[in-house]
Design a protein around this motif. Structure first.
Motif, PDB file in Angstrom:
ATOM      1  N   VAL A 155       0.675   7.170  -6.572  1.00  0.00           N
ATOM      2  CA  VAL A 155      -0.314   8.250  -6.654  1.00  0.00           C
ATOM      3  C   VAL A 155       0.391   9.608  -6.579  1.00  0.00           C
ATOM      4  O   VAL A 155       0.059  10.542  -7.306  1.00  0.00           O
ATOM      5  CB  VAL A 155      -1.399   8.103  -5.564  1.00  0.00           C
ATOM      6  CG1 VAL A 155      -2.280   9.336  -5.489  1.00  0.00           C
ATOM      7  CG2 VAL A 155      -2.236   6.853  -5.829  1.00  0.00           C
ATOM      8  N   LEU A 156       1.394   9.713  -5.734  1.00  0.00           N
ATOM      9  CA  LEU A 156       2.187  10.947  -5.649  1.00  0.00           C
ATOM     10  C   LEU A 156       2.878  11.234  -6.980  1.00  0.00           C
ATOM     11  O   LEU A 156       2.902  12.383  -7.443  1.00  0.00           O
ATOM     12  CB  LEU A 156       3.220  10.808  -4.522  1.00  0.00           C
ATOM     13  CG  LEU A 156       3.972  12.053  -4.097  1.00  0.00           C
ATOM     14  CD1 LEU A 156       3.016  13.051  -3.460  1.00  0.00           C
ATOM     15  CD2 LEU A 156       5.065  11.682  -3.117  1.00  0.00           C
ATOM     16  N   THR A 163      -1.136   2.828 -11.355  1.00  0.00           N
ATOM     17  CA  THR A 163      -1.989   2.918 -10.170  1.00  0.00           C
ATOM     18  C   THR A 163      -3.107   1.877 -10.238  1.00  0.00           C
ATOM     19  O   THR A 163      -3.380   1.176  -9.255  1.00  0.00           O
ATOM     20  CB  THR A 163      -2.587   4.329 -10.025  1.00  0.00           C
ATOM     21  OG1 THR A 163      -1.518   5.269  -9.948  1.00  0.00           O
ATOM     22  CG2 THR A 163      -3.458   4.446  -8.798  1.00  0.00           C
ATOM     23  N   SER A 196       0.623   4.347  -2.673  1.00  0.00           N
ATOM     24  CA  SER A 196       0.468   5.772  -2.358  1.00  0.00           C
ATOM     25  C   SER A 196       1.588   6.597  -2.987  1.00  0.00           C
ATOM     26  O   SER A 196       1.363   7.737  -3.404  1.00  0.00           O
ATOM     27  CB  SER A 196       0.413   5.984  -0.843  1.00  0.00           C
ATOM     28  OG  SER A 196       1.603   5.575  -0.232  1.00  0.00           O
ATOM     29  N   MET A 243       0.833  -1.206   0.000  1.00  0.00           N
ATOM     30  CA  MET A 243       0.000   0.000   0.000  1.00  0.00           C
ATOM     31  C   MET A 243       0.872   1.261   0.000  1.00  0.00           C
ATOM     32  O   MET A 243       0.505   2.276  -0.581  1.00  0.00           O
ATOM     33  CB  MET A 243      -0.950   0.003   1.197  1.00  0.00           C
ATOM     34  CG  MET A 243      -2.070  -1.019   1.078  1.00  0.00           C
ATOM     35  SD  MET A 243      -3.041  -0.850  -0.436  1.00  0.00           S
ATOM     36  CE  MET A 243      -3.975   0.608  -0.059  1.00  0.00           C
ATOM     37  N   ALA A 244       2.039   1.190   0.634  1.00  0.00           N
ATOM     38  CA  ALA A 244       2.950   2.344   0.635  1.00  0.00           C
ATOM     39  C   ALA A 244       3.420   2.644  -0.783  1.00  0.00           C
ATOM     40  O   ALA A 244       3.494   3.800  -1.198  1.00  0.00           O
ATOM     41  CB  ALA A 244       4.141   2.068   1.550  1.00  0.00           C
TER      42      ALA A 244
END
Length: 183
Positions: free
Chosen positions: A40-41, A64, A37, A33-34
Motif C-alpha cells: 500500500v505504501l 494489493t 501494508s 499483513m506487514a
C-alpha cells in the motif's frame, strides 16, 4: 514565501521505503499483513508520481488486491483457493516487479544521468532474470515436493531477488534527493 509541495520527491521516497520493507519482510511462501501494508505504501508512492507512475500504480493496485486475497480466508485455513496460493504468490511477485518497472522511467527522468539510467536498466534485467528463475524453481519444487535442492534453490533465488529490491531502494532514494533539491 510559501513553499510548494514536491509530490514526486515524496513518491520516490515512499517507493524506496516500501521496497526496502518488502525486501526485509518478504517471504517466498506467503503474504503477511506487514507485506500488504508495505505494498500500500508503494501504491501511494506511485500515486504521488501522478501520470509518470501510471504503470506502477496499476501494478501496485493489482498486487494489493491479490495480497488481500492471499491474506484472506479464501487462501488461509483450507479456503477455496488454498491450492492456488503458490501461483498467486508468484503472480504477486511479478506484479511487484511490474511496479518497479513502471516507476523507473519517472526516476530516470528525474535524475537525468546516463550512469543512473544504465544502473536502472541493469537492475531491472537482473530482477527479471532472478524472478524468472525463482518462478521456474518454485513451480519445479511444487511438482517435486520431496526435492530439497529445488526448495533451497527456489528460496535462494527469492532472497537474491529481495536483495535487488534494495538496489531499487537506492535508486529511488537518489531520485528523491534530486527532486528534493530541485524545489
Amino acid at each position: 514565501m510559501e513553499k510548494r509541495h514536491n509530490y514526486a520527491a515524496a513518491g520516490f521516497l515512499l517507493l524506496g521505503i516500501g521496497a526496502a520493507g518488502r525486501a526485509f519482510l518478504g517471504v517466498p511462501e506467503g503474504v503477511t499483513m506487514a507485506e500488504l501494508s508495505l505494498t500500500v505504501l508503494l501504491v501511494i508512492g506511485a500515486l504521488l508520481l501522478t501520470r509518470q507512475g501510471l504503470a506502477a500504480l496499476v501494478c501496485g493496485l493489482a498486487a494489493t488486491a491479490l495480497e488481500l486475497v492471499l491474506c484472506g480466508s479464501w487462501v488461509q485455513a483450507g479456503g477455496a483457493l488454498t491450492a492456488a496460493a503458490p501461483f498467486l504468490r508468484l503472480a504477486d511477485l511479478w506484479l511487484l516487479l511490474g511496479l518497479v518497472w513502471g516507476s523507473l522511467p519517472a526516476a530516470r527522468r528525474a535524475v537525468d544521468d546516463l550512469k543512473y539510467t544504465r544502473s536502472t536498466r541493469m537492475m531491472l534485467v537482473a530482477c527479471g532474470v532472478l524472478l524468472a528463475a525463482h518462478t521456474v524453481l518454485r513451480i519445479a519444487s511444487l511438482a517435486a515436493p520431496a526435492s530439497v535442492p529445488l526448495g533451497k534453490a527456489s528460496s535462494g533465488s527469492f532472497v537474491v531477488f529481495s536483495v535487488l529490491l534494495l538496489w531499487y531502494t537506492v535508486l529511488m532514494v537518489k531520485a528523491y534527493n534530486v527532486q528534493r533539491t530541485k524545489h
